[in-house]
Design a protein around this motif. Sequence first.
Motif, mmCIF file in Angstrom:
data_model
loop_
_atom_site.group_PDB
_atom_site.id
_atom_site.type_symbol
_atom_site.label_atom_id
_atom_site.label_comp_id
_atom_site.label_asym_id
_atom_site.label_seq_id
_atom_site.Cartn_x
_atom_site.Cartn_y
_atom_site.Cartn_z
ATOM 1 N N VAL A 1 0.742 -1.209 -0.074
ATOM 2 C CA VAL A 1 -0.180 -0.185 -0.121
ATOM 3 C C VAL A 1 0.925 1.347 0.022
ATOM 4 C CG1 VAL A 1 -1.549 1.360 1.480
ATOM 5 C CG2 VAL A 1 -1.919 -1.296 1.347
ATOM 6 N N LEU A 2 0.608 2.243 -0.803
ATOM 7 C CA LEU A 2 1.305 3.520 -0.767
ATOM 8 C C LEU A 2 0.278 4.726 -0.425
ATOM 9 C CD1 LEU A 2 3.859 5.101 -1.795
ATOM 10 C CD2 LEU A 2 2.647 5.423 -4.094
ATOM 11 N N LEU A 3 0.731 5.359 0.461
ATOM 12 C CA LEU A 3 -0.019 6.309 1.136
ATOM 13 C C LEU A 3 0.684 7.758 0.713
ATOM 14 C CD1 LEU A 3 -2.390 7.497 2.817
ATOM 15 C CD2 LEU A 3 -1.212 7.042 5.015
ATOM 16 N N LEU A 4 -0.135 8.685 0.138
ATOM 17 C CA LEU A 4 0.379 10.042 -0.314
ATOM 18 C C LEU A 4 -0.528 11.178 0.418
ATOM 19 C CD1 LEU A 4 1.229 9.398 -4.101
ATOM 20 C CD2 LEU A 4 3.090 9.566 -1.876
ATOM 21 N N GLN B 1 -6.551 22.638 3.966
ATOM 22 C CA GLN B 1 -6.754 21.276 4.011
ATOM 23 C C GLN B 1 -5.742 20.318 3.587
ATOM 24 O OE1 GLN B 1 -8.485 23.502 1.942
ATOM 25 N NE2 GLN B 1 -10.411 23.946 2.796
ATOM 26 N N MET B 2 -6.271 19.043 3.749
ATOM 27 C CA MET B 2 -5.196 18.092 3.180
ATOM 28 C C MET B 2 -5.705 16.837 2.565
ATOM 29 S SD MET B 2 -2.642 15.745 5.499
ATOM 30 C CE MET B 2 -1.428 16.847 5.631
ATOM 31 N N ARG B 3 -5.237 16.680 1.344
ATOM 32 C CA ARG B 3 -5.714 15.554 0.620
ATOM 33 C C ARG B 3 -4.722 14.523 0.735
ATOM 34 N NH1 ARG B 3 -5.285 17.698 -4.372
ATOM 35 N NH2 ARG B 3 -7.355 18.346 -4.609
ATOM 36 N N ALA B 4 -5.420 13.285 0.806
ATOM 37 C CA ALA B 4 -4.700 11.924 0.972
ATOM 38 C C ALA B 4 -5.317 10.792 -0.004
ATOM 39 C CB ALA B 4 -4.748 11.434 2.544
ATOM 40 N N SER B 5 -4.488 10.142 -0.648
ATOM 41 C CA SER B 5 -4.852 9.158 -1.562
ATOM 42 C C SER B 5 -3.916 7.650 -0.828
ATOM 43 C CB SER B 5 -4.522 9.442 -2.687
ATOM 44 O OG SER B 5 -2.965 9.966 -3.096
ATOM 45 N N CYS B 6 -4.760 6.657 -1.219
ATOM 46 C CA CYS B 6 -4.208 5.523 -0.931
ATOM 47 C C CYS B 6 -4.216 4.488 -2.042
ATOM 48 C CB CYS B 6 -5.257 5.063 0.384
ATOM 49 S SG CYS B 6 -4.352 3.274 0.771
ATOM 50 N N SER B 7 -3.219 3.840 -2.519
ATOM 51 C CA SER B 7 -3.246 3.027 -3.590
ATOM 52 C C SER B 7 -2.524 1.663 -3.286
ATOM 53 C CB SER B 7 -2.382 3.722 -4.914
ATOM 54 O OG SER B 7 -1.241 4.034 -4.507
ATOM 55 N N SER B 8 -3.053 0.536 -4.012
ATOM 56 C CA SER B 8 -2.584 -0.848 -3.654
ATOM 57 C C SER B 8 -1.810 -1.278 -4.915
ATOM 58 C CB SER B 8 -3.657 -1.771 -3.051
ATOM 59 O OG SER B 8 -4.596 -1.812 -4.315
ATOM 60 N N GLU B 9 -0.683 -2.215 -4.690
ATOM 61 C CA GLU B 9 -0.374 -3.033 -5.649
ATOM 62 C C GLU B 9 -0.838 -4.443 -5.801
ATOM 63 O OE1 GLU B 9 3.820 -3.472 -5.239
ATOM 64 O OE2 GLU B 9 4.217 -3.082 -7.281
ATOM 65 N N GLY B 10 -1.414 -4.611 -6.863
ATOM 66 C CA GLY B 10 -1.730 -5.937 -7.062
ATOM 67 C C GLY B 10 -3.212 -5.861 -6.305
ATOM 68 N N ARG C 1 -8.033 -4.043 1.523
ATOM 69 C CA ARG C 1 -8.271 -5.446 1.710
ATOM 70 C C ARG C 1 -9.169 -5.924 0.527
ATOM 71 N NH1 ARG C 1 -12.395 -2.498 4.227
ATOM 72 N NH2 ARG C 1 -14.507 -3.298 4.123
ATOM 73 N N ASN C 2 -9.063 -7.301 0.530
ATOM 74 C CA ASN C 2 -10.153 -8.035 -0.278
ATOM 75 C C ASN C 2 -10.441 -9.533 0.550
ATOM 76 O OD1 ASN C 2 -7.675 -9.914 -0.796
ATOM 77 N ND2 ASN C 2 -7.676 -9.141 -2.661
ATOM 78 N N GLN C 3 -10.923 -10.270 0.065
ATOM 79 C CA GLN C 3 -11.545 -11.585 0.731
ATOM 80 C C GLN C 3 -10.340 -12.471 1.173
ATOM 81 O OE1 GLN C 3 -14.536 -12.006 1.574
ATOM 82 N NE2 GLN C 3 -15.381 -10.287 0.417
ATOM 83 N N VAL C 4 -9.027 -12.318 0.659
ATOM 84 C CA VAL C 4 -7.967 -12.944 0.999
ATOM 85 C C VAL C 4 -6.705 -12.376 1.712
ATOM 86 C CG1 VAL C 4 -8.673 -14.682 -0.715
ATOM 87 C CG2 VAL C 4 -7.007 -12.915 -1.403
ATOM 88 N N SER C 5 -6.901 -10.909 1.479
ATOM 89 C CA SER C 5 -5.748 -10.410 2.459
ATOM 90 C C SER C 5 -6.202 -9.055 2.699
ATOM 91 C CB SER C 5 -4.584 -10.186 1.274
ATOM 92 O OG SER C 5 -5.029 -9.199 0.394
ATOM 93 N N ARG C 6 -5.353 -8.385 3.845
ATOM 94 C CA ARG C 6 -5.523 -7.161 4.453
ATOM 95 C C ARG C 6 -4.055 -6.331 4.572
ATOM 96 N NH1 ARG C 6 -9.816 -4.606 7.251
ATOM 97 N NH2 ARG C 6 -8.912 -2.944 8.445
ATOM 98 N N VAL C 7 -3.856 -5.198 3.831
ATOM 99 C CA VAL C 7 -2.580 -4.808 4.122
ATOM 100 C C VAL C 7 -2.736 -3.223 4.588
ATOM 101 C CG1 VAL C 7 -0.086 -3.875 3.209
ATOM 102 C CG2 VAL C 7 -1.547 -6.019 2.297
ATOM 103 N N SER C 8 -2.206 -2.590 5.602
ATOM 104 C CA SER C 8 -2.335 -1.108 6.114
ATOM 105 C C SER C 8 -1.082 -0.376 5.830
ATOM 106 C CB SER C 8 -2.768 -1.210 7.445
ATOM 107 O OG SER C 8 -4.101 -1.935 7.713
ATOM 108 N N ARG C 9 -1.158 1.030 5.748
ATOM 109 C CA ARG C 9 -0.131 1.822 5.856
ATOM 110 C C ARG C 9 -0.498 3.319 6.748
ATOM 111 N NH1 ARG C 9 4.493 2.964 2.797
ATOM 112 N NH2 ARG C 9 4.510 0.627 2.535
#
Length: 264
Positions: free
Chosen positions: A128-131, A139-148, A193-201
């Motif tokens: 997971v990449l958190l920017l 204000q602050m803009r935050a975006s979250c993207s996942s690899e795969g 997350r999806n049905q088989v994994s969960r990752v946090s940043r």
Amino acid sequence: MEAVVGLILLLLRVSQGVETYCDGRQDRAQCYGALGGTVDVQLMTSALVLARYWWNENRTVILDGIKTRIMSNLLEDRSSFTPSNGTFRITNLSRNDSGEYQLEAIDLDGNIERRTLHLTIQAPVGSVLLLSECLSEGQMRASCSSEGGDSPQYSWTLDGHTLTHAELLSGNNETNSITLKQHVSGRLLCSVRNQVSRVSREETITDCDRSLLICGVRAAVGVLLLICITAYFAWKKANSNKTEGSAVAGTREHPENSVLMVEL
């Protein structure tokens, strides 16, 4: 090409060791397995009370058994069946394992039972990449993207609690991009997350107004320094031109002394 190969290797490393469980004793059960991982499907409570059972996929017999005796197992190179607890374990899952499966069982009294389950294979979330970035009004803009990861779902927390409307300017806790109101600070965490994994940043964010003030001061110092440097070189160039002009003027007024002036 190298990037694609790297992503595939990353997903394989992530999925290795990912195990999921599915209770297939209820009809129309929905099961999930991780790509490259392992799934334990409980087909029945025990095979010891059954006279015969078959587990099929698209009319192809995967497992055929009589009580504790396995007559055939189409996936024997990467699966195993435990009759005592009725669990069918499949390893090294691939996309081809997705599908609808049917169980047909005959108990010792001759009663026939049929059940189906649907198995879906998903690629787990790799990383997971958190920017985050400050906006002009604090204000602050935050975006979250996942690899795969297939069908990723997003969630946000701040200091351990779900973000509220008092903290959110736009977006919600289930989108991959949010905008926080002024004066919001703390430990911002994005989970994918999806049905088989969960990752946090997680990232610690500060008050944007203070950050903007610091950035403004730094920018002002930079501009002032640039002005000083520009003024210095302009002054130096002006003095150089003035010196050259004086030397030329002296030569024209006393041509007979020009050679002597050069020597001096």
